[in-house]
Design an enzyme around this catalytic site. Sequence first.
Site, PDB file in Angstrom:
ATOM      1  CE  LYS A 173       0.857  -5.208  12.962  1.00  0.00           C
ATOM      2  NZ  LYS A 173       0.918  -5.978  11.882  1.00  0.00           N
ATOM      3  CB  VAL A 178       9.956   1.528   7.339  1.00  0.00           C
ATOM      4  CG1 VAL A 178       8.755   2.135   6.260  1.00  0.00           C
ATOM      5  CG2 VAL A 178      10.490   2.477   7.898  1.00  0.00           C
ATOM      6  CB  ALA A 179       7.101  -1.198   4.418  1.00  0.00           C
ATOM      7  CG  ASP A 211      -2.640  -2.906  11.763  1.00  0.00           C
ATOM      8  OD1 ASP A 211      -3.670  -3.587  11.532  1.00  0.00           O
ATOM      9  OD2 ASP A 211      -1.572  -3.160  11.085  1.00  0.00           O
TER      10      ASP A 211
HETATM   11  P1  ATP Z   1       0.996  -1.540   7.061  1.00  0.00           P
HETATM   12  O1  ATP Z   1       0.627  -2.979   7.139  1.00  0.00           O
HETATM   13  O2  ATP Z   1       0.167  -0.674   7.362  1.00  0.00           O
HETATM   14  O3  ATP Z   1       1.603  -1.198   5.539  1.00  0.00           O
HETATM   15  P2  ATP Z   1       3.619  -1.836   8.170  1.00  0.00           P
HETATM   16  O4  ATP Z   1       3.789  -2.180   9.506  1.00  0.00           O
HETATM   17  O5  ATP Z   1       3.962  -3.298   7.404  1.00  0.00           O
HETATM   18  O6  ATP Z   1       2.148  -1.331   7.822  1.00  0.00           O
HETATM   19  P3  ATP Z   1       4.848   0.737   8.156  1.00  0.00           P
HETATM   20  O7  ATP Z   1       6.132   0.721   8.859  1.00  0.00           O
HETATM   21  O8  ATP Z   1       3.569   1.336   8.909  1.00  0.00           O
HETATM   22  O9  ATP Z   1       4.623  -0.622   7.705  1.00  0.00           O
HETATM   23  O10 ATP Z   1       4.869   1.613   6.701  1.00  0.00           O
HETATM   24  C1  ATP Z   1       4.191   1.211   5.720  1.00  0.00           C
HETATM   25  C2  ATP Z   1       4.295   2.687   4.735  1.00  0.00           C
HETATM   26  O11 ATP Z   1       3.644   3.680   5.204  1.00  0.00           O
HETATM   27  C3  ATP Z   1       5.800   3.106   4.558  1.00  0.00           C
HETATM   28  O12 ATP Z   1       6.297   2.651   3.392  1.00  0.00           O
HETATM   29  C4  ATP Z   1       5.501   4.587   4.380  1.00  0.00           C
HETATM   30  O13 ATP Z   1       5.556   5.076   3.161  1.00  0.00           O
HETATM   31  C5  ATP Z   1       4.088   4.886   4.921  1.00  0.00           C
HETATM   32  N1  ATP Z   1       4.264   5.643   6.269  1.00  0.00           N
HETATM   33  C6  ATP Z   1       3.353   6.529   6.424  1.00  0.00           C
HETATM   34  N2  ATP Z   1       3.406   7.072   7.902  1.00  0.00           N
HETATM   35  C7  ATP Z   1       4.364   6.598   8.356  1.00  0.00           C
HETATM   36  C8  ATP Z   1       5.157   6.681   9.513  1.00  0.00           C
HETATM   37  N3  ATP Z   1       4.930   7.389  10.345  1.00  0.00           N
HETATM   38  N4  ATP Z   1       6.166   5.709   9.876  1.00  0.00           N
HETATM   39  C9  ATP Z   1       6.513   4.681   8.904  1.00  0.00           C
HETATM   40  N5  ATP Z   1       6.022   4.807   7.562  1.00  0.00           N
HETATM   41  C10 ATP Z   1       4.898   5.626   7.286  1.00  0.00           C
END
Ligand code: ATP
Length: 283
Positions: free
Chosen positions: A8, A94-95, A135
């Site tokens: 998203k 990620v993150a 989310d």
């Molecule tokens: P948020 O805003 O919720 O932090 P984001 O989109 O910025 O989300 P994500 O890719 O969801 O970031 O990852 C945030 C953290 O969540 C990662 O650093 C990781 O440690 C943890 N995590 C837990 N489950 C997952 C998953 N299935 N995929 C990716 N990261 C995950």
Amino acid sequence: MRLKSPAKINLYLKVLKKRKDGYHQIKTLFERIGLFDEVLLKKRKDSRVRILCNHPEVPTDSANLMYKAADLLRKDFKNKSSGLDISLKKRIPVAAGLGGGSSNAASVLLGLNKFWKLRLSRVKLKSYAAKIGSDVPFFVSESSFAIGTGRGDKIKNLPISRVLWHILVVPHNKLSTKEIYSSLNLRLTKNEDNVNMLVRALNNFDLSRLKDYIANDLEASAFRKLPKLLYIKKKLQELGVGVFCLSGSGPAIFGILKSRKEAEKTARSIKSQDLQVFVVRTH
Ligand code: ATP
């Protein structure tokens, strides 16, 4: 069972106030985009829930949001002996503010509802989703556009039929959502709420109006942590991209382009070693 788990972006993110429970009250406009992880559910003979992932930074223990999703449903509707292998092919950075982990958890909720023939309503699935993360309910709603209020977990689907083309620029640095919110200065954010005007501009695909109303209160805080983001914005401006903004707590920055062709042209011009660049559309 094979599932596609989309990312998203937030076209709008207004932070209203800090709540007593430590979370922030927000108003956000989510858009689901066509950048996908792949989730594979497989029954196990024993009682373990095992997570497998091709990405070294994704936890494979109970900290993984997919584990939490499976465990919640298993506790309430199956006996503990229902073992499961959940394999995740990560493509969403990620993150990065793209909601990858939350989307993966929603995919597991939606997938297990069918895989285990639980017949849970969307309302029920959304209440499990909210227990996992702010989310997750948006992804359970399976809509392309929605407004999120509360912690972002109260979802109202928007009947917008437009398809938008985006460029996504993601530096390799990670930003922690918690840290970005905690360094936010609420006194410096504006009080006006323009989300209805933004919805109208989206319906009309009025780019100059979109530019006026697309906004993210977390930008200042994210830019302080990662000044490279300013460079990305400047670069997008130089390349003639009129509308761009930070997604969630970053560091992903999205732009809105008139067509796929324009998005691809911009992507070719901005590509560099320290940036991941994607061309994506509304999903
Ligand atoms: P948020 O805003 O919720 O932090 P984001 O989109 O910025 O989300 P994500 O890719 O969801 O970031 O990852 C945030 C953290 O969540 C990662 O650093 C990781 O440690 C943890 N995590 C837990 N489950 C997952 C998953 N299935 N995929 C990716 N990261 C995950």
